[in-house]
Design an enzyme around this catalytic site. Structure first.
Site, PDB file in Angstrom:
ATOM      1  N   PHE A  71     -10.163  -5.604  12.153  1.00  0.00           N
ATOM      2  CA  PHE A  71      -8.877  -6.137  11.726  1.00  0.00           C
ATOM      3  C   PHE A  71      -9.181  -7.142  10.626  1.00  0.00           C
ATOM      4  CE2 PHE A  71      -4.886  -8.198  11.460  1.00  0.00           C
ATOM      5  CZ  PHE A  71      -3.989  -7.179  11.749  1.00  0.00           C
ATOM      6  N   THR A 126       3.153   3.990   7.996  1.00  0.00           N
ATOM      7  CA  THR A 126       3.988   3.220   7.061  1.00  0.00           C
ATOM      8  C   THR A 126       4.092   3.941   5.720  1.00  0.00           C
ATOM      9  OG1 THR A 126       3.156   1.215   8.107  1.00  0.00           O
ATOM     10  CG2 THR A 126       4.288   0.933   5.994  1.00  0.00           C
ATOM     11  N   LEU A 127       2.953   4.292   5.187  1.00  0.00           N
ATOM     12  CA  LEU A 127       2.935   4.893   3.857  1.00  0.00           C
ATOM     13  C   LEU A 127       3.616   6.260   3.839  1.00  0.00           C
ATOM     14  CD1 LEU A 127       2.042   3.797   1.250  1.00  0.00           C
ATOM     15  CD2 LEU A 127      -0.231   4.673   1.636  1.00  0.00           C
ATOM     16  N   GLU A 147      -0.435  -0.444  -2.181  1.00  0.00           N
ATOM     17  CA  GLU A 147      -0.475  -0.831  -0.766  1.00  0.00           C
ATOM     18  C   GLU A 147      -1.732  -1.660  -0.501  1.00  0.00           C
ATOM     19  OE1 GLU A 147       0.763  -1.614   1.836  1.00  0.00           O
ATOM     20  OE2 GLU A 147       0.979   0.008   3.293  1.00  0.00           O
ATOM     21  N   ASP A 148      -1.685  -2.482   0.544  1.00  0.00           N
ATOM     22  CA  ASP A 148      -2.874  -3.283   0.858  1.00  0.00           C
ATOM     23  C   ASP A 148      -3.882  -2.494   1.693  1.00  0.00           C
ATOM     24  OD1 ASP A 148      -1.241  -3.242   3.124  1.00  0.00           O
ATOM     25  OD2 ASP A 148      -1.404  -5.375   3.550  1.00  0.00           O
ATOM     26  N   ASP A 193      -3.801   2.382   7.507  1.00  0.00           N
ATOM     27  CA  ASP A 193      -4.409   2.363   8.831  1.00  0.00           C
ATOM     28  C   ASP A 193      -4.054   3.685   9.524  1.00  0.00           C
ATOM     29  OD1 ASP A 193      -5.730   0.740  10.873  1.00  0.00           O
ATOM     30  OD2 ASP A 193      -3.789   0.583  11.828  1.00  0.00           O
ATOM     31  N   THR A 194      -2.964   3.716  10.313  1.00  0.00           N
ATOM     32  CA  THR A 194      -2.557   4.981  10.934  1.00  0.00           C
ATOM     33  C   THR A 194      -1.987   5.958   9.892  1.00  0.00           C
ATOM     34  OG1 THR A 194      -0.318   4.183  11.371  1.00  0.00           O
ATOM     35  CG2 THR A 194      -1.949   3.837  13.108  1.00  0.00           C
ATOM     36  N   GLY A 195      -1.483   5.418   8.790  1.00  0.00           N
ATOM     37  CA  GLY A 195      -0.849   6.243   7.752  1.00  0.00           C
ATOM     38  C   GLY A 195       0.657   6.356   7.931  1.00  0.00           C
ATOM     39  N   LYS A 221      -8.654   2.517   6.227  1.00  0.00           N
ATOM     40  CA  LYS A 221      -9.359   2.567   7.516  1.00  0.00           C
ATOM     41  C   LYS A 221      -9.194   3.975   8.079  1.00  0.00           C
ATOM     42  CE  LYS A 221      -7.914  -1.547   9.601  1.00  0.00           C
ATOM     43  NZ  LYS A 221      -7.384  -2.229  10.789  1.00  0.00           N
ATOM     44  N   GLY A 238       1.873  -7.495   1.945  1.00  0.00           N
ATOM     45  CA  GLY A 238       0.416  -7.444   1.855  1.00  0.00           C
ATOM     46  C   GLY A 238      -0.171  -7.086   0.501  1.00  0.00           C
ATOM     47  N   ARG A 263      -3.176 -14.928   4.276  1.00  0.00           N
ATOM     48  CA  ARG A 263      -2.851 -14.130   3.082  1.00  0.00           C
ATOM     49  C   ARG A 263      -3.396 -14.780   1.808  1.00  0.00           C
ATOM     50  NH1 ARG A 263       0.933 -10.102   4.383  1.00  0.00           N
ATOM     51  NH2 ARG A 263       2.485 -10.667   5.911  1.00  0.00           N
ATOM     52  N   ASP A 292      -2.640 -10.074   6.286  1.00  0.00           N
ATOM     53  CA  ASP A 292      -2.484 -11.202   7.205  1.00  0.00           C
ATOM     54  C   ASP A 292      -2.898 -10.870   8.627  1.00  0.00           C
ATOM     55  OD1 ASP A 292      -0.183  -9.452   7.688  1.00  0.00           O
ATOM     56  OD2 ASP A 292       0.566 -11.068   8.940  1.00  0.00           O
TER      57      ASP A 292
END
Ligand code: IMP
Length: 222
Positions: free
Chosen positions: A192, A146-147, A138-139, A142-144, A171, A79, A205, A199
């Site tokens: 979203f 992944t990062l 990062e793109d 969201d929830t945090g 977000k 992303g 994308r 994507d």
């Protein structure tokens, strides 16, 4: 004590609920993939607006890294690729430090990942990041989850000199794990989004702007 100077590029840009940052681009003409137009709700952030904000982020990064010998960028696949390419070139245009570029990829956005709080590393770093000033690109946060996972993973690999995070979109209403983001392009409501690297099921994308997907297509995503 001298008052803190708030520069223009330090300001938070919040996309209003239900609102659009759109400089008048025509959606129907620009989305040329047949059969996908019906999924798109609207353009959220236009090309012009993205370009302007990326230049402002680059300005701040160049200022903050003025004493760094180089920046070790870690681009989160897939992303963040398009955003990173534009940001990295903007940093160059503003006479920033040289930038080394590496990539990392984690399993993204699965229901299990959200509930377990774990992500799987699919592609790992190839550069030696020891002693480097690392900037994760990062793109969208969201929830945090992944990062947070990627940050701990990167910090476990080698001792870096510094580590900062830059995300095009944030977000915050969806956050499950707190994470400090040093540079944010736009704070967005709970849409979203897709386009400009992000994507929806691998679609969109390539679009040079950020769109929102119609809620009726999102049952399994939000
Ligand atoms: P998190 O772990 O929930 O913070 O999710 C981060 C990842 O989920 C991002 O890197 C994106 O790949 C994906 N993601 C989250 N929200 C969106 C969205 O609105 N559109 C596209 N991808 C998203």
């Amino acid at each position: 004590m001298r008052p803190k100077v708030i520069r223009k590029y330090d300001k938070k840009i919040v996309v209003p609920e239900g609102g659009v940052i759109d400089y008048g681009e025509s959606l129907s003409k620009k989305i040329s993939t047949p059969g996908l137009e019906h999924m798109v709700e609207k353009i959220l952030i236009s090309r012009g607006c993205l370009a302007k904000r990326i230049r402002a982020l680059a300005k701040k990064i160049v200022h903050d890294y003025r004493r760094a010998e180089a920046i070790q960028a870690i681009v989160i696949l897939k992303g963040a690729t398009i955003f990173s390419a534009d940001l990295i070139r903007a940093i160059y245009e503003l006479n920033g430090p040289p930038i080394e570029i590496d990539f990392i990829r984690a399993s993204s956005y699965k229901a299990e990942a959200e509930s377990s709080g774990k992500v799987e590393i699919l592609i790992t770093l190839s550069d030696n990041i020891a002693g480097k000033d690392v900037l994760i690109l990062e793109d969208i946060v969201d929830t945090g989850i992944t990062l947070n996972n990627l940050k701990s993973y990167i910090l476990r690999q080698k001792e870096v000199k510094s580590l900062r995070i830059c995300s095009l979109l944030d977000k915050p209403s969806r956050r499950q794990q707190p994470i400090e983001i040093d540079y944010i392009g736009f704070e967005v409501p709970n849409y979203f989004v897709a386009g400009y690297g992000t994507d929806y099921a691998e679609h969109f994308r390539y679009l040079p702007f950020v769109i929102t997907i119609k809620p009726s297509f999102l049952e399994d995503k939000l």
